[in-house]
Design a protein around this motif. Sequence first.
Motif, PDB file in Angstrom:
ATOM      1  N   GLY A  65       0.712  -1.319   0.101  1.00  0.00           N
ATOM      2  CA  GLY A  65      -0.078   0.049  -0.009  1.00  0.00           C
ATOM      3  C   GLY A  65       1.080   1.312  -0.001  1.00  0.00           C
ATOM      4  O   GLY A  65       2.038   1.219   0.672  1.00  0.00           O
ATOM      5  N   LEU A  66       0.337   2.183  -0.622  1.00  0.00           N
ATOM      6  CA  LEU A  66       1.044   3.639  -0.577  1.00  0.00           C
ATOM      7  C   LEU A  66      -0.175   4.423  -0.253  1.00  0.00           C
ATOM      8  O   LEU A  66      -1.083   4.796  -1.224  1.00  0.00           O
ATOM      9  N   ALA A  67      -0.264   5.313   0.737  1.00  0.00           N
ATOM     10  CA  ALA A  67      -1.168   6.246   1.169  1.00  0.00           C
ATOM     11  C   ALA A  67      -0.448   7.582   1.520  1.00  0.00           C
ATOM     12  O   ALA A  67       0.785   7.693   1.863  1.00  0.00           O
ATOM     13  N   PHE A  68      -0.880   8.671   1.079  1.00  0.00           N
ATOM     14  CA  PHE A  68      -0.310   9.913   1.417  1.00  0.00           C
ATOM     15  C   PHE A  68      -1.114  11.116   1.285  1.00  0.00           C
ATOM     16  O   PHE A  68      -2.561  11.103   0.513  1.00  0.00           O
TER      17      PHE A  68
ATOM     18  N   ALA B  72      -5.310   6.689  -1.059  1.00  0.00           N
ATOM     19  CA  ALA B  72      -4.872   5.233  -0.662  1.00  0.00           C
ATOM     20  C   ALA B  72      -4.940   4.541  -1.821  1.00  0.00           C
ATOM     21  O   ALA B  72      -5.900   4.078  -2.136  1.00  0.00           O
ATOM     22  N   LEU B  73      -3.753   3.963  -2.087  1.00  0.00           N
ATOM     23  CA  LEU B  73      -3.542   3.126  -3.291  1.00  0.00           C
ATOM     24  C   LEU B  73      -2.797   1.814  -2.840  1.00  0.00           C
ATOM     25  O   LEU B  73      -2.295   1.900  -1.703  1.00  0.00           O
TER      26      LEU B  73
ATOM     27  N   PHE C 149      -5.230   7.779   6.881  1.00  0.00           N
ATOM     28  CA  PHE C 149      -5.468   8.642   5.629  1.00  0.00           C
ATOM     29  C   PHE C 149      -7.007   8.049   5.103  1.00  0.00           C
ATOM     30  O   PHE C 149      -7.196   6.867   5.031  1.00  0.00           O
ATOM     31  N   ASP C 150      -7.815   9.157   4.610  1.00  0.00           N
ATOM     32  CA  ASP C 150      -9.205   8.909   4.310  1.00  0.00           C
ATOM     33  C   ASP C 150      -9.287   9.506   3.008  1.00  0.00           C
ATOM     34  O   ASP C 150      -9.743  10.615   3.125  1.00  0.00           O
ATOM     35  N   PRO C 151      -9.325   8.712   1.929  1.00  0.00           N
ATOM     36  CA  PRO C 151      -9.677   9.491   0.723  1.00  0.00           C
ATOM     37  C   PRO C 151     -11.043   9.857   0.389  1.00  0.00           C
ATOM     38  O   PRO C 151     -11.323  10.668  -0.547  1.00  0.00           O
TER      39      PRO C 151
ATOM     40  N   GLY D  42     -13.146   3.706  20.355  1.00  0.00           N
ATOM     41  CA  GLY D  42     -14.753   4.065  20.107  1.00  0.00           C
ATOM     42  C   GLY D  42     -14.537   5.705  19.688  1.00  0.00           C
ATOM     43  O   GLY D  42     -15.592   6.066  19.192  1.00  0.00           O
ATOM     44  N   GLU D  43     -13.340   6.279  19.689  1.00  0.00           N
ATOM     45  CA  GLU D  43     -13.321   7.778  19.588  1.00  0.00           C
ATOM     46  C   GLU D  43     -12.953   7.694  17.954  1.00  0.00           C
ATOM     47  O   GLU D  43     -11.773   7.264  17.431  1.00  0.00           O
ATOM     48  N   ASP D  44     -13.771   8.204  17.374  1.00  0.00           N
ATOM     49  CA  ASP D  44     -13.395   8.731  15.868  1.00  0.00           C
ATOM     50  C   ASP D  44     -12.677  10.052  15.758  1.00  0.00           C
ATOM     51  O   ASP D  44     -13.039  11.162  15.905  1.00  0.00           O
ATOM     52  N   GLN D  45     -11.271   9.900  15.388  1.00  0.00           N
ATOM     53  CA  GLN D  45     -10.397  10.904  15.319  1.00  0.00           C
ATOM     54  C   GLN D  45     -10.523  11.942  14.340  1.00  0.00           C
ATOM     55  O   GLN D  45     -10.866  11.540  13.275  1.00  0.00           O
ATOM     56  N   PRO D  46     -10.262  13.080  14.534  1.00  0.00           N
ATOM     57  CA  PRO D  46     -10.395  14.112  13.478  1.00  0.00           C
ATOM     58  C   PRO D  46      -9.118  14.323  12.590  1.00  0.00           C
ATOM     59  O   PRO D  46      -8.285  13.401  12.710  1.00  0.00           O
ATOM     60  N   SER D  47      -9.427  14.759  11.245  1.00  0.00           N
ATOM     61  CA  SER D  47      -8.346  14.568  10.292  1.00  0.00           C
ATOM     62  C   SER D  47      -7.286  15.311  10.203  1.00  0.00           C
ATOM     63  O   SER D  47      -6.135  15.035   9.490  1.00  0.00           O
ATOM     64  N   THR D  48      -7.179  16.169  11.285  1.00  0.00           N
ATOM     65  CA  THR D  48      -5.907  17.106  11.390  1.00  0.00           C
ATOM     66  C   THR D  48      -5.209  16.690  12.461  1.00  0.00           C
ATOM     67  O   THR D  48      -5.415  16.177  13.446  1.00  0.00           O
TER      68      THR D  48
END
Length: 238
Positions: free
Chosen positions: A78-81, A94-95, A197-199, A232-238
Amino acid sequence: MIDKHTITALPNAVIRAAFETGARVRDARVFHPRGIRLSGRFRATPDFEPWFGAGDRAVIARLSKGLGSPVGVPDVLGLAFRVLDRDQHPWDFALATTGRSTLGRFVITPARGWAGARFGSLLPYRFATAAPVWLFAEPLDAEDLPNTASLQALDDCLDDRVIRYSLIADGIGRPAEVIGELDLRRAEPGEHRTDFFDPVLNRPADVAMVPNVVNRLRESAYTGSRRGRTGGEDQPST
């Protein structure tokens, strides 16, 4: 009587719960649990500067093994960036290693080594109203990369070199087009400031991954995996 919204929401809830449970059990990502954190830059070609912005764009990335197979055994790589888009907002990719044929691009495919790994988006992207294209990352210096899928071999390779990838847009019935170049090196402590990483979540509003119904299921999997790793906590993206 069960309404339409409940019926359509049920598969998403099942997938979210399954991935949350899997991440809790593994105490790690369900897929691609082991990887190497990287940083670097991305430079878009002129035709794609309206999307990414001009010049060098800062990047954080991760190269990983999908299943964590033993050394010498092929694995889905996998390659995520994450790159900042034209408005300085996070844009995630996310590749994973896929086949090379028209049909093969839809199929996750184990790779024997990093030298021959071609990473694909599996789902196509639509830039504004243009025809859908698949995104691929191909190594520019494949001869310098390990012929094994070992993370240790890749880590050793990063001691004295930068890994370069060409990002390519390829649609059906149209010639492939280079989007830009991605240069990566091992990240220094403190450089890599995200655990996921969430595309689907992190992308420009006028760029879509299609079809949308698959994206909703994919987002449920990402959300479940994050919650499973964070109690159970959904983390923010930053």
